[in-house]
Design a protein around this motif. Structure first.
Motif, short mmCIF file in Angstrom:
data_model
loop_
_atom_site.label_atom_id
_atom_site.label_comp_id
_atom_site.label_asym_id
_atom_site.label_seq_id
_atom_site.Cartn_x
_atom_site.Cartn_y
_atom_site.Cartn_z
N GLU A 93 -16.87 15.12 2.14
CA GLU A 93 -17.95 16.07 2.41
C GLU A 93 -17.37 17.37 2.97
N VAL A 94 -18.12 18.45 2.85
CA VAL A 94 -17.67 19.77 3.29
C VAL A 94 -17.28 19.75 4.77
N ALA A 95 -18.07 19.10 5.60
CA ALA A 95 -17.78 19.06 7.04
C ALA A 95 -16.42 18.41 7.31
N SER A 138 -10.65 18.91 8.94
CA SER A 138 -9.26 18.46 8.83
C SER A 138 -8.43 19.19 7.78
N GLY A 139 -9.03 20.13 7.07
CA GLY A 139 -8.29 20.84 6.03
C GLY A 139 -8.40 20.14 4.69
N ILE A 140 -7.71 20.72 3.71
CA ILE A 140 -7.78 20.24 2.34
C ILE A 140 -6.38 20.34 1.75
N ALA A 141 -6.07 19.49 0.81
CA ALA A 141 -4.77 19.55 0.16
C ALA A 141 -4.64 20.88 -0.59
N LYS A 142 -3.47 21.48 -0.50
CA LYS A 142 -3.24 22.76 -1.16
C LYS A 142 -3.47 22.62 -2.66
N GLY A 143 -4.32 23.48 -3.20
CA GLY A 143 -4.63 23.47 -4.62
C GLY A 143 -5.79 22.59 -5.02
N ALA A 144 -6.38 21.87 -4.05
CA ALA A 144 -7.47 20.94 -4.37
C ALA A 144 -8.80 21.67 -4.54
N ARG A 145 -9.64 21.07 -5.34
CA ARG A 145 -11.03 21.48 -5.48
C ARG A 145 -11.86 20.50 -4.68
N LEU A 146 -12.82 21.00 -3.95
CA LEU A 146 -13.70 20.13 -3.16
C LEU A 146 -15.01 19.92 -3.91
N ILE A 147 -15.23 18.70 -4.34
CA ILE A 147 -16.50 18.30 -4.94
C ILE A 147 -16.87 16.97 -4.29
N PRO A 148 -17.78 16.99 -3.31
CA PRO A 148 -18.14 15.75 -2.63
C PRO A 148 -18.62 14.68 -3.60
N LEU A 149 -18.31 13.44 -3.30
CA LEU A 149 -18.72 12.32 -4.13
C LEU A 149 -20.23 12.34 -4.37
#
Length: 119
Positions: free
Chosen positions: A35-37, A42-53
């Motif tokens: 989820e976005v929160a 905690s951050g995101i992996a470099k180069g990742a796209r965030l699309i919550p399940l």
């Protein structure tokens, strides 16, 4: 009979270094299904796209106008611990994506040498 692969993992998983290199070359999609929160905390992996399940079904359905994932590229998926990424990998496979790799959690990414950046 028995599967020693993580849920949603259908082939030998590339190393974190290999994934990071392929993502940098735009030859693989790295997908964070938290989820976005969680990504903000905690951050995101470099180069990742965030699309919550919770919205993956819409954002990954090639028949839907809001589809955000390209077909024809391998996809590596992670979440917080590997459970949601396994479900996501299964869903993506059913939608015709492949190969799809379940990397586990963000901690697995970092432990493998993957860079984590602020979201």
């Amino acid at each position: 009979m028995f599967s020693f692969l993580r849920p949603g993992q259908t082939a030998a998983r590339p190393s974190i270094a290999e994934v990071a290199d392929l993502v940098a070359q735009e030859r693989m999609v790295l997908l964070d299904v938290r989820e976005v929160a969680e990504a903000k905390a905690s951050g995101i992996a470099k180069g990742a796209r965030l699309i919550p399940l919770s919205v993956l079904g819409l954002k990954a359905d090639p028949k839907h106008p809001d589809c955000e994932l390209p077909h024809g590229l391998p996809i590596a998926v992670y979440c917080a611990s590997g459970g949601r990424s396994g479900m996501a990998a299964d869903a993506l496979t059913r939608l015709g994506y492949g190969p799809v790799y379940n990397l586990g959690g963000l901690r697995d990414w970092a432990a493998g040498g993957g860079q984590v950046v602020a979201y």
